[in-house]
Design a protein around this motif. Sequence first.
Motif, PDB file in Angstrom:
ATOM      1  N   GLN A 190      71.375  -7.605   4.034  1.00  0.00           N
ATOM      2  CA  GLN A 190      72.651  -7.529   3.335  1.00  0.00           C
ATOM      3  C   GLN A 190      73.187  -6.106   3.268  1.00  0.00           C
ATOM      4  OE1 GLN A 190      72.849 -10.103  -0.072  1.00  0.00           O
ATOM      5  NE2 GLN A 190      74.369  -8.838  -1.114  1.00  0.00           N
ATOM      6  N   LEU A 191      72.347  -5.099   3.511  1.00  0.00           N
ATOM      7  CA  LEU A 191      72.786  -3.716   3.414  1.00  0.00           C
ATOM      8  C   LEU A 191      73.653  -3.357   4.616  1.00  0.00           C
ATOM      9  CD1 LEU A 191      72.316  -1.292   1.481  1.00  0.00           C
ATOM     10  CD2 LEU A 191      70.670  -0.448   3.157  1.00  0.00           C
ATOM     11  N   PRO A 192      74.899  -2.943   4.395  1.00  0.00           N
ATOM     12  CA  PRO A 192      75.814  -2.688   5.515  1.00  0.00           C
ATOM     13  C   PRO A 192      75.598  -1.327   6.157  1.00  0.00           C
ATOM     14  CG  PRO A 192      76.948  -2.307   3.448  1.00  0.00           C
ATOM     15  CD  PRO A 192      75.566  -2.795   3.087  1.00  0.00           C
ATOM     16  N   LEU A 193      74.406  -1.116   6.719  1.00  0.00           N
ATOM     17  CA  LEU A 193      74.095   0.084   7.474  1.00  0.00           C
ATOM     18  C   LEU A 193      73.678  -0.307   8.883  1.00  0.00           C
ATOM     19  CD1 LEU A 193      72.000   2.348   5.067  1.00  0.00           C
ATOM     20  CD2 LEU A 193      74.255   2.843   5.992  1.00  0.00           C
ATOM     21  N   MET A 194      73.942   0.586   9.837  1.00  0.00           N
ATOM     22  CA  MET A 194      73.501   0.335  11.197  1.00  0.00           C
ATOM     23  C   MET A 194      71.972   0.249  11.229  1.00  0.00           C
ATOM     24  SD  MET A 194      76.308   0.054  12.745  1.00  0.00           S
ATOM     25  CE  MET A 194      78.017   0.595  12.774  1.00  0.00           C
ATOM     26  N   PRO A 243      78.237 -12.459  -7.423  1.00  0.00           N
ATOM     27  CA  PRO A 243      78.189 -12.118  -5.996  1.00  0.00           C
ATOM     28  C   PRO A 243      79.124 -10.970  -5.621  1.00  0.00           C
ATOM     29  CG  PRO A 243      78.240 -14.497  -6.300  1.00  0.00           C
ATOM     30  CD  PRO A 243      78.509 -13.892  -7.645  1.00  0.00           C
ATOM     31  N   ARG A 244      80.308 -10.916  -6.247  1.00  0.00           N
ATOM     32  CA  ARG A 244      81.236  -9.822  -5.936  1.00  0.00           C
ATOM     33  C   ARG A 244      80.666  -8.481  -6.387  1.00  0.00           C
ATOM     34  NH1 ARG A 244      85.047 -13.980  -7.331  1.00  0.00           N
ATOM     35  NH2 ARG A 244      85.003 -13.387  -9.526  1.00  0.00           N
ATOM     36  N   LEU A 245      80.062  -8.456  -7.580  1.00  0.00           N
ATOM     37  CA  LEU A 245      79.437  -7.225  -8.068  1.00  0.00           C
ATOM     38  C   LEU A 245      78.255  -6.838  -7.184  1.00  0.00           C
ATOM     39  CD1 LEU A 245      79.514  -7.961 -11.909  1.00  0.00           C
ATOM     40  CD2 LEU A 245      80.827  -6.200 -10.703  1.00  0.00           C
ATOM     41  N   GLY A 246      77.537  -7.846  -6.691  1.00  0.00           N
ATOM     42  CA  GLY A 246      76.428  -7.578  -5.780  1.00  0.00           C
ATOM     43  C   GLY A 246      76.904  -6.915  -4.494  1.00  0.00           C
ATOM     44  N   THR A 247      78.063  -7.337  -3.987  1.00  0.00           N
ATOM     45  CA  THR A 247      78.619  -6.724  -2.780  1.00  0.00           C
ATOM     46  C   THR A 247      79.008  -5.271  -3.025  1.00  0.00           C
ATOM     47  OG1 THR A 247      79.447  -8.844  -1.968  1.00  0.00           O
ATOM     48  CG2 THR A 247      80.481  -6.865  -1.078  1.00  0.00           C
ATOM     49  N   VAL A 248      79.678  -5.024  -4.161  1.00  0.00           N
ATOM     50  CA  VAL A 248      80.038  -3.644  -4.507  1.00  0.00           C
ATOM     51  C   VAL A 248      78.794  -2.781  -4.623  1.00  0.00           C
ATOM     52  CG1 VAL A 248      81.071  -2.164  -6.275  1.00  0.00           C
ATOM     53  CG2 VAL A 248      82.175  -4.320  -5.666  1.00  0.00           C
ATOM     54  N   LEU A 249      77.762  -3.327  -5.263  1.00  0.00           N
ATOM     55  CA  LEU A 249      76.531  -2.574  -5.478  1.00  0.00           C
ATOM     56  C   LEU A 249      75.852  -2.225  -4.156  1.00  0.00           C
ATOM     57  CD1 LEU A 249      74.470  -1.352  -7.328  1.00  0.00           C
ATOM     58  CD2 LEU A 249      73.538  -3.624  -7.768  1.00  0.00           C
TER      59      LEU A 249
END
Length: 328
Positions: free
Chosen positions: A136-140, A182-188
Amino acid sequence: MLVETVFRSEDVPAAERFACYRELMSLAYAPIELRSDHAADFRVHQRLVRLGAVSVWPGEFQPLVFRRTPKLIRQSDPEVYQLTLVLKGSGRLTLGRQEATVDAYEFHSNDSSRPSETWTGQEPTGIVGVEFPKAQLPLMRGRADRAIGRRMSAKEGVGALLAQFLTQLTRSTDQYTLDDGPRLGTVLTDLVAALFAHTLAAEKSLTPEAHGRTLPLLIQAFIQQHLRDPDLTPPSIAAAHHISLSYLHRLFQDEGTTVASWIRRQRLERARHNLTDPALRDVPIHSIAACWGFAHPTDFSRAFRTAYGLPPKDYRKRAAHSAAQTRG
């Protein structure tokens, strides 16, 4: 309301507290060894807040040793990263050949797939832990692994922004709905990715989507840190973030405001806070205004009255009167 579970040692007989806490950690996270010199009468207060696939762990506990061995990893690996904000106390982490110490208002990170051992200091430790799936972490690919185990400050920049988000989120979860989770999880996770990327000095490693979501937050954090700077202007902000001035204005338009209005509001809020601070009651109002970038007292007074309904002098008097009544 967000899904939240609370574990308090005082709710369990003393002889059972440590075993119950160890079981809780193994069930909620992964099989883990725990040791403590205080196991006979262990004191802990820990909450578990679910934000979709992301978990947040605010807690305070007596000195502990956490250990993930190769055998435990083979037994079960949830494939998650952990990031822990230390609010009180200190610790030491061994992750393979890496070893790092962590003090208050620093982050330490961990990987469920790697053997590790974490020791907390001799005093009770206060933390806010975050756990999230690696996918889920948006890193390469590979970038996050390089950040794990490094020291990361929570006192400035992206780290301070993330720390503020975590402390505000966990202070009172009843102000959020279940759908907010879920939205707060995405921001986090976006903020964690930004911190990892910043730590590696490689913000280009963020996916374009994550960079787009975190950029306004990073800019706002930058503004907060430079509010006292008289040269804080939209062109200087755009230059500091390597974006065009028009793009900067568009980001704030998407938030329903302008760059100048947002800066003015933050400066007014800082000034308002100073005016209600008993320790600053003898500081002239014009000095407080100048401190926060208002060169002309009349301009400050007009802006303050528009924002808060009273002139600064009257607002300060009312705050002092309310404080005196409270003490009485």
